[in-house]
Design an enzyme around this catalytic site. Structure first.
Site, short mmCIF file in Angstrom:
data_model
loop_
_atom_site.label_atom_id
_atom_site.label_comp_id
_atom_site.label_asym_id
_atom_site.label_seq_id
_atom_site.Cartn_x
_atom_site.Cartn_y
_atom_site.Cartn_z
CB SER A 8 -0.93 0.03 1.22
OG SER A 8 -0.17 0.21 2.38
CE LYS A 20 -2.78 2.34 4.81
NZ LYS A 20 -1.97 1.27 4.32
#
Lengths: 198, 143
Positions: free
Chosen positions: B25, B71
């Site tokens: 990701s 993230k």
């Protein structure tokens, strides 16, 4: 190092030396914490004059290592709106449950999402809980209350209501506690076992 | 020995540590497997508001309490954010005001990332550390 300074440090050295082990034990097992505020009355801090604060023994092992969250547990969690604050609340609903929030909340029924919990304080009017900010992620929960350490008159495990032989509660406080428990459970519909979060 | 282990563990928890990255990701910032990064936990411990837009952070996942995710922060409390400009997970006109104490996170590889587009703003209290450096893969020549 001269012998004089070695002696001066000598008495404090064992404490410093074992401090990391002590800190890890506190962090992963049990830790006493002071409970402040009125949001869990009358279960915790029942005295409104705030002359003393309850001290409770909190269990980190069951949260960090065993990951056991049960409805009805009193837990301490980090506030989702203020990272510096710790709240002490009761877990009322787990993931998948339908909860009817009490008090001002934009929705009438809330389904607790995956990985979240609905927490409420026992005292509805003075409580900063899920009624204000909705379901909280379970990752914010830090420890579970096991027993009270202070004051002496209420030290020990939290009182379970006493029942007489034919099933009626013995004292008025027990009846009130049972009434509160029933109110809480009435507002939660538990998730069925076939609940699939995805 | 126990004491040294505890001291190292506490250092890793409160000051900083080296972690292994896993997952697609955050391509192309991080490889899908095998990247090692340095986390800075002290900055967050001392001042939880120390996060700025564009920081790489590690945080506990809001949907799985046992999982740690990494993230990038896109929005701070009070920002109005467009949920998904590409229109895949939400209509491209949908905007969200980030509530107090929450941030909007996003993976660099938007096609393969489960982030705030799926679960909305996440609480800043979940953030554990800021990622500061990547230790270059040591064995890339041997593979």
């Amino acid at each position: 190092m001269s012998s004089a300074s070695a002696l001066r440090l000598g008495r404090a050295w064992p404490l410093l030396y074992w401090a990391p082990t002590g800190m890890v034990l506190l962090h992963y097992f049990y830790t006493p914490q002071v409970i402040t505020g009125r949001s869990m009355q009358p279960t915790l801090n029942p005295d409104s004059s705030q002359l003393w604060r309850d001290v409770g023994l909190f269990d980190r092992f069951s949260i960090h290592t065993r990951h056991s969250f049960n409805r009805g547990d009193i837990v301490s969690l980090r506030s989702p709106v203020d990272p510096r604050r710790m709240l002490v609340k009761r877990i009322v609903g787990l993931e998948g449950d339908f909860v009817l929030p009490r008090g001002p909340y934009p929705e009438d029924a809330v389904r607790v999402p995956e990985g979240h919990a609905w927490v409420e304080g026992d005292e509805g009017f003075h409580s900063d809980d899920s009624t204000r900010f909705g379901p909280v992620p379970l990752a914010l929960v830090d420890s579970k209350l096991v027993m009270l350490l202070w004051p002496w008159s209420r030290t020990g495990l939290l009182d379970q209501p006493n029942f007489t032989k034919d099933g009626t509660p013995m004292r008025r406080e027990d009846m009130a506690a049972l009434e509160r428990e029933r109110n809480r459970q009435m507002r939660v519909t538990r998730a069925s076992k076939t609940y699939n979060p995805s | 020995v126990v004491n040294v282990a505890c001291a190292l563990h506490l250092f890793g928890e409160y000051v900083g540590r080296i972690s292994l990255m896993e997952g697609p990701s955050m391509l192309p910032t991080f490889n899908a497997h095998g990247d090692i990064v340095l986390e800075n936990r002290l900055a967050i411990r001392l001042n939880p508001d120390n996060i700025s837009r564009g920081d790489l952070v590690t945080l506990r996942s809001p949907i799985d309490p046992n999982r740690i995710i990494c993230k990038r922060v896109l929005g701070l409390p009070g920002d109005i954010i467009c949920v998904d400009p590409t229109g895949e997970k939400a209509p491209s006109t949908e905007h969200v005001v980030i509530p107090q104490g929450h941030i909007w996170i996003s993976g660099d590889n938007a096609a393969m990332s489960r982030d705030s587009r799926d679960y909305g703003p996440v609480s800043m209290s979940l953030v554990q550390a800021k990622v500061v450096a990547r230790v270059r893969q040591m064995f890339v020549l041997l593979s």
